[in-house]
Each structure stands twice: as structure tokens, then as C-alpha cells.
Design an enzyme around this catalytic site. Sequence first.
Site, short mmCIF file in Angstrom:
data_model
loop_
_atom_site.label_atom_id
_atom_site.label_comp_id
_atom_site.label_asym_id
_atom_site.label_seq_id
_atom_site.Cartn_x
_atom_site.Cartn_y
_atom_site.Cartn_z
N LYS A 183 -2.35 3.37 -6.93
CA LYS A 183 -3.75 3.38 -7.37
C LYS A 183 -4.66 2.67 -6.36
CE LYS A 183 -3.35 1.48 -11.41
NZ LYS A 183 -1.88 1.34 -11.50
N VAL A 192 -4.20 1.96 -3.12
CA VAL A 192 -4.30 2.66 -1.84
C VAL A 192 -5.16 3.91 -1.99
CG1 VAL A 192 -3.00 3.87 -0.05
CG2 VAL A 192 -2.15 1.71 -0.96
N LYS A 245 -12.63 -4.06 -10.32
CA LYS A 245 -11.31 -4.27 -10.92
C LYS A 245 -11.54 -5.05 -12.22
CE LYS A 245 -6.75 -4.20 -10.86
NZ LYS A 245 -5.91 -2.98 -10.74
N GLY A 252 -2.24 -0.49 -14.49
CA GLY A 252 -1.19 0.32 -15.10
C GLY A 252 -1.69 1.70 -15.47
N GLY A 293 0.20 9.42 -5.23
CA GLY A 293 -0.06 8.12 -4.64
C GLY A 293 0.87 7.70 -3.53
N GLY A 297 3.77 4.36 2.43
CA GLY A 297 3.56 3.37 3.48
C GLY A 297 2.16 3.34 4.05
#
Length: 243
Positions: A15, A17, A37, A112, A170, A202
Site C-alpha cells: 500500500k 509503495v 495516514k 491493513g 502491490g 523491491g
Amino acid sequence: MTVVVVTGTGTEIGKTVTTAAVAALAARQGRSVAVLKPAQTGVGAAEPGDAAEVARLAGQVTTAELARFPEPLAPETAARRAGLPPVGPKAVAEAAKKLGADHDMVLVEGAGGLLVRFDDDGGTLADAARLLGAPVLVVVQAGLGTLNVTALTAEALRARHVECAGVVIGSWPAAPGLAERCNLADLPAAADAPLLGAIPEGAGALSPADFRASAGSWLAPRLGGAWDAAAFTARTAAEAGTR
């Protein structure tokens, strides 16, 4: 004002990234971006949270965090155990609207999955999205099991009359197996929404400069990039045939 709520079908699936990639592309287009956030869990008071990671990768964005709870639990549980007040959907919506007054785009990154409890009344990120009238971008896993949780998330959004903007994988593996390749075609049907990107595994470890330069190749035009789902699916199938 453009508000996009970013959720996932679980934890640790990309999420943050994905949020960073969307923010980077919007900033590159000259748009002012804020990242909210609502509830950061599992991070100490002096440690960088998800919003800080988005800013590190994406560049010039405004960040805001409404509450922080030390234990890596669902926001309502973490708040209760810490003896701190929870963050409800109304507070999330109000904060997003306030940021929207000064920014072209506001990205609200959840914790989550979609229906994780935020407060004692059972409020969720979906409720915040409904109050905002904002679309929800769903970040999903690539492999086996993702179709079920994607369909369940999409069904929960429909039940609340909240738009699913699309899905983004993701963390796309460097060597996808049969399930991953099939899911490229099946995810849009499970979500009843378009596949809007695939972030390579990555990607968050790239340097900020490389991350920003590459983000456009991971996300579809609707999110500001040049990624094409049909071409990516065909290329992935062709690569599998050469192994």
C-alpha cells in the site's frame, strides 16, 4: 479537490509503495499532493511512519498523521491497548477535506484491509471513503488466494455505495508463476474494476530518484503513468513461454 483512498486486501502487500508511486506521478505533473495516514500502528514515537516513507520516495508532498499507536495491531485494538482515543471515519474525512483545500490531490492510506476497525463504533476506512464520496484504490497480492479477497473487498465497497477506482498489484514477482500470470486476466473480473498497475517487488528499495523515474512504467494512465494491462499480460505470457 481530488481525494483517493488507498486500501489493501491485507497487510504488507504494498500500500505504501503504491501510494508513493501515485504521489510521485501526480507531483511530476505539477500537482500539489498531500498524503494522510489516519492511524499509524506498530511504529515508535520517533520512528518514521508510512507517510514519511511516501515522502521519501515520492518527493515534495505534504504529509499528515492523525494518530500513532505503538503496537502493530488493528487501529481500534492498538488505540485501546495504548489507552489513547481512536480515530473515527468522521475525523479522517474532515482531515482529508482540510488538506484538500490547499492541495490538488489527497491520498488517504489506510491500515491493513478495508474493514479493519478504526474506532469503538466499528468505523472503517470504507466509512471514511463514503463520507468523502471518494474512490478507493485497492492494492492486491499477485499470487494464489488474491481473487477471493479482492472480490470480498469489492463486494464490501459496493454494499456501501463506494466506487472502486481499480486494483494495483502491490508486489509483482520477478519470476511470476502460473497463478500470478492467470491472475492478471482474472483480477478485473474479481474486482469488477480495471487493473491499473503492477509494482515490481523491491521497488521500495530503489533510490528516490530511480523510484520517481520508474513509477510511470508501473501505473496506468488513469493514475498518471503509461502502464498498459493488456500489453503487460501479453508480455508476461510470452516470457513464460520462453522459459
